[in-house]
Motif scaffolding. Structure first.
Motif, mmCIF file in Angstrom:
data_model
loop_
_atom_site.group_PDB
_atom_site.id
_atom_site.type_symbol
_atom_site.label_atom_id
_atom_site.label_comp_id
_atom_site.label_asym_id
_atom_site.label_seq_id
_atom_site.Cartn_x
_atom_site.Cartn_y
_atom_site.Cartn_z
ATOM 1 N N GLU A 127 1.018 -1.392 -0.093
ATOM 2 C CA GLU A 127 0.012 0.023 0.106
ATOM 3 C C GLU A 127 0.766 1.267 -0.110
ATOM 4 O O GLU A 127 0.383 2.407 0.229
ATOM 5 N N HIS A 178 -3.027 7.724 -8.744
ATOM 6 C CA HIS A 178 -2.679 6.570 -7.806
ATOM 7 C C HIS A 178 -3.461 7.086 -6.562
ATOM 8 O O HIS A 178 -2.714 6.987 -5.337
ATOM 9 N N GLU A 220 -4.960 4.982 -4.810
ATOM 10 C CA GLU A 220 -4.943 3.919 -3.952
ATOM 11 C C GLU A 220 -3.705 3.568 -3.037
ATOM 12 O O GLU A 220 -3.648 2.843 -2.102
ATOM 13 N N LYS A 276 -1.618 4.591 -0.117
ATOM 14 C CA LYS A 276 -1.771 5.282 1.305
ATOM 15 C C LYS A 276 -0.548 5.959 1.726
ATOM 16 O O LYS A 276 -0.869 6.716 2.762
#
Ligand code: FCA
Length: 339
Positions: free
Chosen positions: A169, A228, A230, A232
């Motif tokens: 992530e 992006h 996604e 984190k």
């Protein structure tokens, strides 16, 4: 000759002398040999607003004070300014200049004009390029771009591990400026070090900056972050502090903090206000290279070359050390350049 004729004669004589010299007759003090004129040298930089270059000028001023030469500092933001400045330097009696060029491909044209004007040239930071190759015959002072880039990547990988962020992530935001060789060497080696530390290539994203300032890297990072959502947690690298600072601002605007993003710059000069902030930001630290030393060394090399004909070393490199919020005051103090 009677006395009044004599005094008339003396008057005429002294008037003639006065008119001839354009100044009163010489006194004993005036007839002492005149002090030799100071050597004049230029120091031209592409981005005078960037603290890096202001610190370089400070170093060059120190060399000027120590050796007793006159330093002419000037910002040269494009080729036209460089050419005009070479002419001005020659007219003002300068014998050479140090330059960080606004465009490395101007190298051949700058060298031709300098030769025509009888000026010696020393490069700082950005090496001239001709037909895709470095002009290694022109003396150069600059950072060990590949080693410093690699150190940046290693330090980022160490921070990721320390925080225990799952790689799945996390992502690397690599702000790049590949048209400048020293920049490309830094970011290529930083990326290589991250890969060597186990970060998969598909977690590393390049964001090319159009201009080498904070707005340029802010825009580049924004494009990447939009692509992006996604990711984190972010690691941020770039060729200098401003490249990383722009990306940090873009991340903060999307809610990232020092707990979810870590950036490490290069230069250690343009991030001092950031490191002084009371609350930590995603800007974790910078590879500090001594700009005053680079300014001093390049000016010193040029001075000795002009004054004594000392052959200039062709390639002088400086190293970097990681500077963070925790140790930057000590690093500056140790270097003797605490502002
Ligand atoms: C380039 C960069 C500067 C500095 C210098 C050493 O010129 O633009 O910020 O990093 O190299």
């Amino acid at each position: 000759m009677n006395s009044s004729r004599l005094s008339n004669f003396a008057l005429v004589l002294s008037l003639a002398l006065f008119a001839g010299c354009g100044k009163p007759p010489a006194t004993t003090a005036d007839s002492a040999p005149a002090a030799p004129a100071k050597i004049k040298l230029g120091f031209l930089v592409k981005q005078p607003e960037e603290p890096w270059f202001q610190y370089e000028w400070k170093g060059a001023e120190k060399a000027a004070a120590q050796y007793g030469f006159e330093l002419i500092k000037q910002g040269v933001q494009d080729g036209e300014k460089v050419m005009g400045m070479i002419d001005n330097l020659a007219v003002s009696g300068a014998q050479g200049f140090v330059i960080c060029t606004p465009d490395v491909r101007l190298g051949p044209a700058i060298m031709a004009r300098a030769k025509q004007r009888g000026l010696k040239v020393v490069l700082v930071d950005d090496q001239f390029v001709q037909d895709g190759k470095f002009m290694t015959e022109v003396p150069y002072v600059g950072m060990s771009a590949s080693r410093i880039g690699a150190q940046q990547g290693q330090a980022l990988a160490a921070e990721l591990k320390k925080r225990g962020w799952p790689i799945g992530e996390s992502g690397v935001c690599a702000i790049t400026f590949e048209e400048l060789d020293t920049a490309r060497e830094r970011t290529d080696n930083s990326i290589a070090a991250l890969k060597a530390a186990g970060i998969p290539a598909d977690r590393i994203f390049k964001a090319p900056q159009k201009t080498t300032d904070i707005p340029g890297s802010f825009d580049a990072a924004n494009v990447l972050l939009t692509q992006h959502p996604e990711v984190k947690r972010w690691l941020i690298l770039g060729m200098n502090d401003n490249a990383v600072l722009g990306a940090v601002r873009a991340l903060e605007a999307r809610g990232f903090t020092a707990d979810t993003a870590v950036g490490i710059g290069i230069n250690g000069t343009d991030c001092l206000d950031e490191l002084r902030k009371a609350r930590a930001t995603p800007f974790f630290g910078s590879m500090r290279v001594s700009a005053p030393s680079e300014g001093f060394m390049s000016a010193e090399i040029l001075y000795k070359w002009v004054k004594d004909g000392t052959p200039p070393p062709l390639d002088t490199r400086t190293e970097g050390t990681l500077m963070t919020r925790e140790n930057f005051e000590q690093v500056l103090k140790a270097e003797g350049s605490a502002p």
